[in-house]
Design an enzyme around this catalytic site. Structure first.
Site, short mmCIF file in Angstrom:
data_model
loop_
_atom_site.label_atom_id
_atom_site.label_comp_id
_atom_site.label_asym_id
_atom_site.label_seq_id
_atom_site.Cartn_x
_atom_site.Cartn_y
_atom_site.Cartn_z
N HIS A 128 0.82 -1.21 0.00
CA HIS A 128 0.00 0.00 0.00
C HIS A 128 0.85 1.27 0.00
CE1 HIS A 128 0.36 -0.17 4.55
NE2 HIS A 128 0.48 1.13 4.36
N ASP A 158 0.20 -7.61 1.50
CA ASP A 158 0.67 -6.23 1.62
C ASP A 158 2.19 -6.15 1.65
OD1 ASP A 158 0.29 -3.51 1.65
OD2 ASP A 158 -0.01 -3.36 3.82
N GLY A 230 3.26 6.76 8.34
CA GLY A 230 4.63 6.92 7.86
C GLY A 230 5.52 5.77 8.26
N ASN A 231 5.11 4.98 9.27
CA ASN A 231 5.87 3.81 9.70
C ASN A 231 5.70 2.63 8.75
OD1 ASN A 231 5.80 4.70 13.03
ND2 ASN A 231 7.58 3.65 12.21
N SER A 232 4.69 2.65 7.90
CA SER A 232 4.41 1.52 7.03
C SER A 232 5.64 1.13 6.22
CB SER A 232 3.28 1.84 6.07
OG SER A 232 2.05 1.64 6.67
N ALA A 249 0.37 -1.78 10.16
CA ALA A 249 -0.91 -1.16 10.49
C ALA A 249 -1.01 -0.89 11.98
CB ALA A 249 -2.07 -2.07 10.06
N LEU A 290 -6.36 -26.20 -0.74
CA LEU A 290 -6.89 -27.54 -0.49
C LEU A 290 -7.89 -27.93 -1.57
CD1 LEU A 290 -7.38 -27.28 3.36
CD2 LEU A 290 -5.87 -28.89 2.20
N GLY A 291 -8.56 -26.93 -2.17
CA GLY A 291 -9.53 -27.22 -3.22
C GLY A 291 -10.86 -27.71 -2.68
#
Length: 478
Positions: A128, A158, A230-232, A249, A290-291
């Site tokens: 992001h 992310d 700003g830490n992201s 987050a 796993l389907g």
């Protein structure tokens, strides 16, 4: 196409999206000189100084470790060109009278990143942080700035990977994040509110945290180290200076303006490292599945199945030639755990699957006919997309992809229309890119695998229930 209002999805406010935050006002406030009336000098009290040692031992300090860590944490600057939609822009008279009216604007944002390979110049950050950016640059702790080359990203976890061409880089080693325990000390390094190289400390508050709305596949490390806008993309490190997580987050019911309340979340280094290696190798991430389709056990199902408690995911469909079919899973089985992890709901099992690599061996603890049973399955690759022509000729020209996890976290099931060829049969039938197909007369489904399986027999009349923006409607495919 008939439209009806989309019900508003109630959810707690999540203070994520830390990539774009301007700190200009804060800086101006700090730089403004204080003004006060002069006053007579007063006696200054003598302040006690902190001791340099206790019981003969030097006071502990994080400074030596941080001297090695901070050079590996970078500032990530992005620019995005956004066209300004002006209803008069195509009017020749308007352009002649107002030739200086801008046709586009530049959106700028700031986040953080971590150098993880000094020789190759690889930098990890959040998806992001760089999403939609036209230009990305990286500023090192020594002030040097370099353009960043996009390597790849995975929106569902992310995680994004970039590359810079620079010498004298410092990289952080990745720790084994599976060994993190509640109570371990951790340090967060990043650029909150635009203040570069900011360090905060705390402890690990929880591990394996999930259930946060709108954040894709989740297996977060929770910490009370202050994490702010700003830490992201910044680093969460242990006291040895090893990378244990990528800050992603914070959670605040009152919104980001309420300030930090000690609920920060980081992507574990093991997960980020696995995604990084796949992106560096192929530019994309392959996931195992796993389907099968499942439903969360409720009170009625628990009573009917003879379960002691209301938890688990009951199997409602097993796809042919899937990992679940090969392992012997049957409709009606109830999944209670996978690799020792409790599976209390359908969502928990889906989240677990999404974090596993292709070829992973999974031990499933089941209940079948009220008796315990353990089966072992080897995950097979999850298809990324299907061409409509493979499903049904009436869908020719459309491409269907798995629904992004952020939409699933918002409570949606279905598949995403990722592309529609101009002039194709699907386009003539009214299907558009970014439509979400919620249901179809082909049969029930909740994801891409189920959508594919629903076309095992082509329906005589094909109608798609579609979500477009905030409106729902039905499209008949001719």
């Amino acid at each position: 196409m008939r439209h009806a209002p989309l019900k508003t999805l109630a959810a707690l406010t999540l203070a994520a999206g830390f990539g774009g935050f301007a700190a200009t006002a804060i800086r101006e406030g700090l730089e403004a000189p204080a003004q006060a009336e002069p006053r007579a000098a007063a006696a200054v009290p003598v302040m006690g100084a902190l001791p340099t040692a206790v019981d003969g031992q030097p006071m502990p300090s994080l400074a030596p470790m941080l001297e090695k860590v901070t050079p590996a944490v970078v500032s990530v600057h992005t620019k995005q060109r956004v066209r300004i939609r002006n209803p008069f822009a195509d009017d020749p008279m308007f352009r002649r009278l107002f030739p200086q009216v801008p046709q586009e604007r530049i959106n700028q944002s700031l986040g953080s990143g971590v150098i993880v390979d000094a020789a190759k110049g690889l930098v990890l950050t959040n998806h992001h942080v760089i999403e939609g950016a036209d230009e990305v640059s990286v500023t090192l702790s020594d002030g040097r700035t370099f353009p960043a080359q996009f390597v790849g990203s995975d929106p569902d976890t992310d995680v994004a990977l970039m590359r810079i061409s620079a010498d004298k880089l410092t990289a952080l080693p990745l720790a084994n994040s599976d060994q993190m325990r509640v109570g371990d000390f951790v340090v967060a390094v990043g650029n909150p509110f635009g203040f570069s190289q900011t360090v905060t400390s705390g402890i690990v508050s929880a591990v394996g945290r999930s259930g946060l709305p709108g954040l894709g596949f989740q297996n977060f490390i929770q910490t009370d180290a202050s994490i702010n806008p700003g830490n992201s993309g910044g680093a969460l490190v242990n006291l040895r200076g090893e990378l244990v997580g990528i800050n992603t987050a914070t959670f605040n019911p009152q919104g980001s303006r309420a300030g930090d309340i000690g609920l920060g979340f980081a992507i574990p280094a093991n997960l980020a490292g696995n995604v990084m290696r796949q992106l560096a190798s192929t530019g994309e991430v392959r996931r195992g599945t796993l389907g099968m389709e499942t439903q969360t056990v409720d009170d009625a199902l628990a009573k009917g199945l003879g379960l002691e408690s209301t938890r688990g995911a009951v199997v409602t469909r097993v796809f042919p030639n899937s990992a679940a079919a090969a392992a012997g899973v049957r409709v009606g089985d109830v999944v209670l755990s996978a690799n020792g992890q409790r599976m209390d709901s359908r969502e928990a099992l889906h989240n677990f699957e999404g974090l596993q690599a292709v070829g992973s061996d999974i031990a499933l603890e089941l209940r079948r006919d009220k008796a315990p049973l353990t089966l072992k399955a080897t995950l097979r690759e999850q298809p990324r997309a299907y061409d409509g022509v493979v499903l049904d000729p009436r869908l020719t020209g459309a491409t269907f992809a798995e629904l992004p996890e952020r939409l699933r976290q918002a409570g949606l099931d279905g598949v995403l229309v990722s592309a529609v060829a101009r002039g194709s049969r699907a386009a003539q039938n009214g299907l558009q890119k970014d439509d979400v197909v919620l249901a179809a007369t082909s049969g029930e489904f909740s994801d891409l695998g189920g959508f594919r399986a629903s076309f095992s027999q082509s329906p005589q009349r094909l109608v798609l229930r579609v979500l477009r923006g905030n409106s729902r409607g039905d499209l008949q495919m001719q």
